[in-house]
Design a protein around this motif. Structure first.
Motif, mmCIF file in Angstrom:
data_model
loop_
_atom_site.group_PDB
_atom_site.id
_atom_site.type_symbol
_atom_site.label_atom_id
_atom_site.label_comp_id
_atom_site.label_asym_id
_atom_site.label_seq_id
_atom_site.Cartn_x
_atom_site.Cartn_y
_atom_site.Cartn_z
ATOM 1 N N VAL A 200 46.613 38.747 -48.061
ATOM 2 C CA VAL A 200 46.857 38.101 -49.359
ATOM 3 C C VAL A 200 48.182 38.622 -49.900
ATOM 4 N N LYS A 201 49.137 37.722 -50.019
ATOM 5 C CA LYS A 201 50.489 38.122 -50.421
ATOM 6 C C LYS A 201 50.621 38.138 -51.938
ATOM 7 N N THR A 202 51.370 39.081 -52.445
ATOM 8 C CA THR A 202 51.667 39.094 -53.872
ATOM 9 C C THR A 202 53.148 39.383 -54.098
ATOM 10 N N GLY A 203 53.722 38.744 -55.123
ATOM 11 C CA GLY A 203 55.137 38.971 -55.427
ATOM 12 C C GLY A 203 55.877 37.668 -55.610
ATOM 13 N N SER A 204 57.198 37.769 -55.756
ATOM 14 C CA SER A 204 58.002 36.597 -56.132
ATOM 15 C C SER A 204 58.025 35.501 -55.062
ATOM 16 N N ASP A 356 64.673 37.308 -55.807
ATOM 17 C CA ASP A 356 63.733 36.218 -56.059
ATOM 18 C C ASP A 356 63.403 35.634 -54.684
ATOM 19 N N ASN A 357 62.255 36.056 -54.174
ATOM 20 C CA ASN A 357 61.937 35.761 -52.775
ATOM 21 C C ASN A 357 61.648 34.279 -52.543
ATOM 22 N N ALA A 421 69.811 34.890 -55.948
ATOM 23 C CA ALA A 421 68.456 35.471 -55.869
ATOM 24 C C ALA A 421 68.465 36.999 -55.905
ATOM 25 N N CYS A 422 69.628 37.617 -55.610
ATOM 26 C CA CYS A 422 69.666 39.088 -55.463
ATOM 27 C C CYS A 422 70.222 39.759 -56.717
ATOM 28 N N THR A 423 69.621 40.881 -57.120
ATOM 29 C CA THR A 423 70.115 41.626 -58.287
ATOM 30 C C THR A 423 70.388 43.074 -57.901
ATOM 31 N N LEU A 424 71.584 43.556 -58.284
ATOM 32 C CA LEU A 424 71.951 44.946 -58.030
ATOM 33 C C LEU A 424 71.819 45.757 -59.322
ATOM 34 N N SER A 425 71.631 47.066 -59.161
ATOM 35 C CA SER A 425 71.550 47.946 -60.331
ATOM 36 C C SER A 425 71.957 49.350 -59.909
#
Ligand code: URA
Length: 449
Positions: A200-204, A356-357, A421-425
């Motif tokens: 069971v997958k969970t996430g974006s 954001d997958n 879709a990708c975020t850097l920090s």
């Protein structure tokens, strides 16, 4: 009985009887109930939900809408596995040969990709010559002979699900726990295995975005499987980024081969080993998880799992040359995404903290690797190769991913989606878990049983 009354009852939040649910499912499967009434019913379920009894009745009506596969001709405990759908999820290609090499018969019916999620059948068809439609007798004979066969779902396996799923897909009613549980479990029950392990997958990138939602779905499916007399376990795993280093059909076969040769990416291996271990326990081949995982590791390190994969591909008409050489034929055009593409503000080093997958899955679809409708023809050679994962340090000049396509326009659009879709920090303490929880029948409370 009138469909109108059933729709109104559900719209008003009342529980439906077995007769009402069966009337609706049978009538719709036979084409006697039109799409617009079923769509209205599905939307009523979406907003009002179904209690556990109704969900079980819906599952059974759907499982009985066609033939149930009789696997009694196959020796041993048959264990099936199902993923709720993800991006880069090639675990079935890895787990099948591992289990077969350890003496567990795997007689698997799999689906095609839809929307942003991929499907095992498309992945297998990217191997030259591979046949995913086998007559039932040949399917059984192959499992008895080599321990493994994977085919597409036959038209008569839970046909109600095929029709209902297609309608849900275009009426924004996919992401509902009861409807997903009934869809998956009806197919699994009809496919005839003795035990079922659910991923069971969970996430974006999953239908269930939060752990709580995923837990609800896991418990619902374990309760249905248990009630139907199947040993059912659910493992909740992460889908906040693609699983492994590859998204796209031939690229995922290539990665599965790497895993079977002992060179798999850490997160993908953790999910594959965990699922395989629970399947070994369900098959009675191991008593505890550590013992089962050790068997999985040995199957890979000894080369037995990869040998079994080649035997399986050959048995279904596939060309094993590429599997041996590792030279897979990818799409002709490629584009690299660098760290500097992901952030306008200049930086020396940063960390990849979110992706954001679902959008990454959509980028693969735009490249030509996925379908928007069931009829779409896909390009099996396109996809995305990832060099970085969540939590990794990123430098401006470092490659983050490579995109492969056969069309310049598609490549440009997919790159733009990937970048967005990708975020850097600057946050270097980011940690992303991979296996969250395991749910068995012991975890069900009174109301779920
Ligand atoms: N996979 C299925 O088979 N059905 C759903 O409803 C969702 C994912």
């Amino acid at each position: 009985m009138h469909v109108y009354d059933i729709i109104m009852k559900k719209r008003n939040g009342k529980a439906l009887s077995k007769e009402e649910i069966s009337y609706l499912v049978d009538g719709f499967t036979k084409g006697e109930i039109p799409d617009y009434q079923m769509a209205a019913f599905l939307m009523a379920v979406y907003f009002q939900g179904m209690n556990p009894e109704e969900t079980t009745k819906l599952t059974m009506a759907m499982a009985d809408s066609g033939e149930r596969l009789d696997l009694s001709g196959i020796k041993g405990i048959k264990v099936d596995k199902h993923s709720t759908g993800g991006v880069g999820d090639k675990t079935s290609l890895i787990i099948g040969p591992i289990l077969a090499s350890l003496g567990v018969p795997v007689a698997k019916m799999s689906g095609r990709g839809l929307g942003h999620t991929g499907g095992t059948i498309d992945k297998l068809e990217s191997i030259k010559g591979f046949q995913t439609a086998l007559p039932e007798r040949q399917f059984m004979e192959q499992v008895n002979r080599i321990g493994l066969a994977i085919v597409g779902q036959t038209a008569n396996l839970a046909p109600a699900d095929k029709k209902i799923y297609a309608l849900r897909d275009v009426t924004a009613t996919v992401d509902n726990v009861s409807l997903i549980a009934a869809s998956i479990m009806s197919k699994k029950l009809a496919a005839g295995a003795d035990a079922i392990v659910l991923d069971v997958k969970t996430g974006s990138g999953a239908f269930m975005k939060t752990l709580e939602e995923a837990r609800g779905l896991a418990k619902t499916m374990v309760a249905i499987g248990t009630m139907a007399g199947r040993d059912t376990t659910a493992v909740i795993t992460d889908m906040n980024e693609p699983l492994g280093n590859a998204v796209g059909n031939i690229l995922e076969v290539e990665e599965a081969v790497e895993c079977l040769k002992g060179r798999g990416e850490r997160r993908l291996m953790e999910v594959s080993e965990t699922l395989a271990a629970y399947m070994l326990i369900a098959a009675g081949k191991a008593a505890a998880i550590d013992e089962a995982k050790a068997m999985v590791t040995e199957s890979i390190s000894s080369g037995k799992a990869f040998d079994k994969f080649k035997e399986f591909v050959k048995a279904q008409g596939g060309d094993t040359g590429e599997l041996e050489s590792g030279n897979f034929e990818r799409a002709g055009l490629s584009e690299t995404v660098y760290g500097r593409d992901l952030q306008e503000k200049p930086f020396d080093n940063a960390y990849l903290v979110s992706c954001d997958n679902q959008e990454i899955g959509m980028a693969s679809l735009v490249l030509g690797g996925g379908r928007q409708t069931k009829e779409d023809v896909i390009d099996l050679t396109v996809g995305i190769r990832l060099y970085k994962h969540l939590g990794d340090e990123i430098k401006p000049e470092e490659p983050v991913a490579a995109l492969f396509a056969n069309d310049e326009g598609r490549l440009r659009e997919a790159k733009a989606r990937f970048v967005k879709a990708c975020t850097l920090s600057d946050n270097k303490d980011f940690h992303n878990q991979i296996v969250y929880e395991v749910i068995t029948k012991e975890d069900l409370s009174g109301s779920e049983k």
